[in-house]
Design a protein around this motif. Sequence first.
Motif, PDB file in Angstrom:
ATOM      1  N   ASP A 117      -5.370  -6.509  -6.032  1.00 37.24           N
ATOM      2  CA  ASP A 117      -5.381  -7.095  -7.376  1.00 37.24           C
ATOM      3  C   ASP A 117      -3.993  -7.204  -7.991  1.00 37.24           C
ATOM      4  OD1 ASP A 117      -8.175  -7.412  -7.551  1.00 37.24           O
ATOM      5  OD2 ASP A 117      -8.430  -5.301  -8.142  1.00 37.24           O
ATOM      6  N   ILE A 118      -3.035  -6.438  -7.478  1.00 41.15           N
ATOM      7  CA  ILE A 118      -1.725  -6.307  -8.118  1.00 41.15           C
ATOM      8  C   ILE A 118      -0.645  -6.957  -7.256  1.00 41.15           C
ATOM      9  CG2 ILE A 118      -0.021  -4.663  -8.958  1.00 41.15           C
ATOM     10  CD1 ILE A 118      -2.684  -4.788 -10.552  1.00 41.15           C
ATOM     11  N   ASN A 119       0.261  -7.669  -7.909  1.00 38.68           N
ATOM     12  CA  ASN A 119       1.400  -8.270  -7.230  1.00 38.68           C
ATOM     13  C   ASN A 119       2.427  -7.168  -6.934  1.00 38.68           C
ATOM     14  OD1 ASN A 119       3.674  -9.660  -6.410  1.00 38.68           O
ATOM     15  ND2 ASN A 119       3.649 -11.130  -8.089  1.00 38.68           N
ATOM     16  N   LEU A 126      -0.773   5.925  -7.977  1.00 32.59           N
ATOM     17  CA  LEU A 126      -1.020   4.631  -8.613  1.00 32.59           C
ATOM     18  C   LEU A 126      -0.407   3.494  -7.820  1.00 32.59           C
ATOM     19  CD1 LEU A 126      -1.801   2.741 -10.972  1.00 32.59           C
ATOM     20  CD2 LEU A 126       0.363   3.419 -12.076  1.00 32.59           C
ATOM     21  N   LEU A 127       0.860   3.641  -7.446  1.00 34.47           N
ATOM     22  CA  LEU A 127       1.527   2.587  -6.685  1.00 34.47           C
ATOM     23  C   LEU A 127       0.803   2.325  -5.370  1.00 34.47           C
ATOM     24  CD1 LEU A 127       5.218   3.694  -7.316  1.00 34.47           C
ATOM     25  CD2 LEU A 127       4.174   1.568  -8.135  1.00 34.47           C
ATOM     26  N   ARG A 128       0.492   3.386  -4.649  1.00 31.28           N
ATOM     27  CA  ARG A 128      -0.161   3.235  -3.348  1.00 31.28           C
ATOM     28  C   ARG A 128      -1.517   2.543  -3.485  1.00 31.28           C
ATOM     29  NH1 ARG A 128      -3.650   6.793  -1.159  1.00 31.28           N
ATOM     30  NH2 ARG A 128      -2.929   8.537  -2.456  1.00 31.28           N
ATOM     31  N   GLN A 129      -2.331   2.997  -4.435  1.00 27.62           N
ATOM     32  CA  GLN A 129      -3.659   2.423  -4.568  1.00 27.62           C
ATOM     33  C   GLN A 129      -3.622   1.019  -5.169  1.00 27.62           C
ATOM     34  OE1 GLN A 129      -6.742   4.841  -6.211  1.00 27.62           O
ATOM     35  NE2 GLN A 129      -6.328   6.559  -4.859  1.00 27.62           N
ATOM     36  N   ALA A 130      -2.673   0.766  -6.055  1.00 30.81           N
ATOM     37  CA  ALA A 130      -2.536  -0.590  -6.594  1.00 30.81           C
ATOM     38  C   ALA A 130      -2.155  -1.576  -5.502  1.00 30.81           C
ATOM     39  CB  ALA A 130      -1.492  -0.600  -7.713  1.00 30.81           C
TER      40      ALA A 130
END
Length: 504
Positions: A193-195, A184-188
Amino acid sequence: MLFRRLALSSLTAAAAFLPCALPASAQGEASTELQSYFHNVLAGNEATLPADRVLSQSECADAAKKVWQAWVDANNNFEEEKLPALQSLYSVTAGSWQLPADLEANAVMPFYYGAKDITQKPADGFPLFLSLHGSGAKAAEWGNGLLLAQKNDDAPSAYFIPQIPNEENYRWYQRSKLWAWKKLLRQAFVSGDINPAAIYFIGISEGAYGSQRLASFLGDYLAGAGPMAGGEPLKNAPAENCCNLAFNLKTGANDGGFYRNTLTEYTRQALDKLETDNPGYFVHDVQLLDGYAHVIPYNKTTPWLLGYKRNAAPKKVMWENFNMDGERRNGYYNILLEKDPLSPASLNRSFYTLNIDDDNNVALTSQRVYYSTIETLEGIATRFVKSYQKMQQGVVRLFFDERLVDMSKPVKITVNGTLYFDGLLTCRLSDMAESLAAFGDPLRIFPASVTLNLAEVPSGINEIAKEDRQADNEDNILYDLQGRRVTVPQHGFYINKAGKRFVK
């Protein structure tokens, strides 16, 4: 992840430590080679870096952008289940990931991934909450998690709301779930889209236990954590690892189940002391709520957390490296263990602290940690004292950039009080690539590093022939084989710049 450090190529000794630009003609080729390197890292294969380059300080920002883009391209082209496009949280449809069978059999993790005020995306991306539900019937708990997220006063923000795959494995910190959180962290990060400076782990009841443990295990990725109606024994979630993140824990004062109120109070006491001893580094709000038992108000946590952003390169780090469900970390913030003195399966613990002052003095401590249980309530170990012993083992790599030190001046590094390095740092493309491969983090693309073998206590260097020594008033400088200036050498090979000559 495996990678192999690149030795100096066929550069001459003189050119090895002179800044050189990445030629325009080589940029496309380097990008392709970097993508290949990153693809192998993602696949778990041994990965060989492309040809290295020494960079001037002015070139680092542009080089970091190219390295990051190569990482994004490698991730986008990597065959795996992807994070879906961000939807409105008010009309979101469920996605799912298949967790690795060797970590948990027949484990499909459904999730909601959506944003509130989706048309009002902040310039630096949405804050992201990983929201973990409690341990009731999983369908009902998951649905309640979505409803609570929709009601929280924290827009614009994004949520990842997973459902536990199997109720018989109702723990959010297990290795199969860790696999999902790291993905999740890697793809976010690569989604755009994610700060990356605004990621928060929250949870209720069983989710509170999970978010508190994960705050101590993955804290270097988080701006904050918000367990609600929980309370973990601190051996499961060392408070020291919450250095640099905002921690909010609320539990009902009458919530005695599994001694949640007692353990919440112990967490408060530990964080109060750490903040007193290290002002400004342990921001926390830990409260026992009068009149409440296991059900408490859940709407106060996320607005509080949004007041804090992540510092990805702090000048103070505290890291207790511990085994969580058979997994250990190999790095934290700018610390990377190239050789961990403890095996991955070891239940023993190590503790590292890093302090950097404004004069480029870097102090690292490396210690073993020993726990003694001083309180057990109905079979639950609830309170401990810790003791420490100096640990002069392992190979530690420290990454640096201008946020941490003045790169134009020499840096002194001591380990457990012994001087290991004194010299100028060199910016390298390989350091950027390897730090990104290690952490997968756009805020930790470091241009320089120093590798320290803690088992080799500095005691001088091999004798340089007398005819190669110069008078005190002549240029006589030592460099290591990576082109970095060294004033306190260890045993090994060095380049001696003696006047206009370079002698190995």
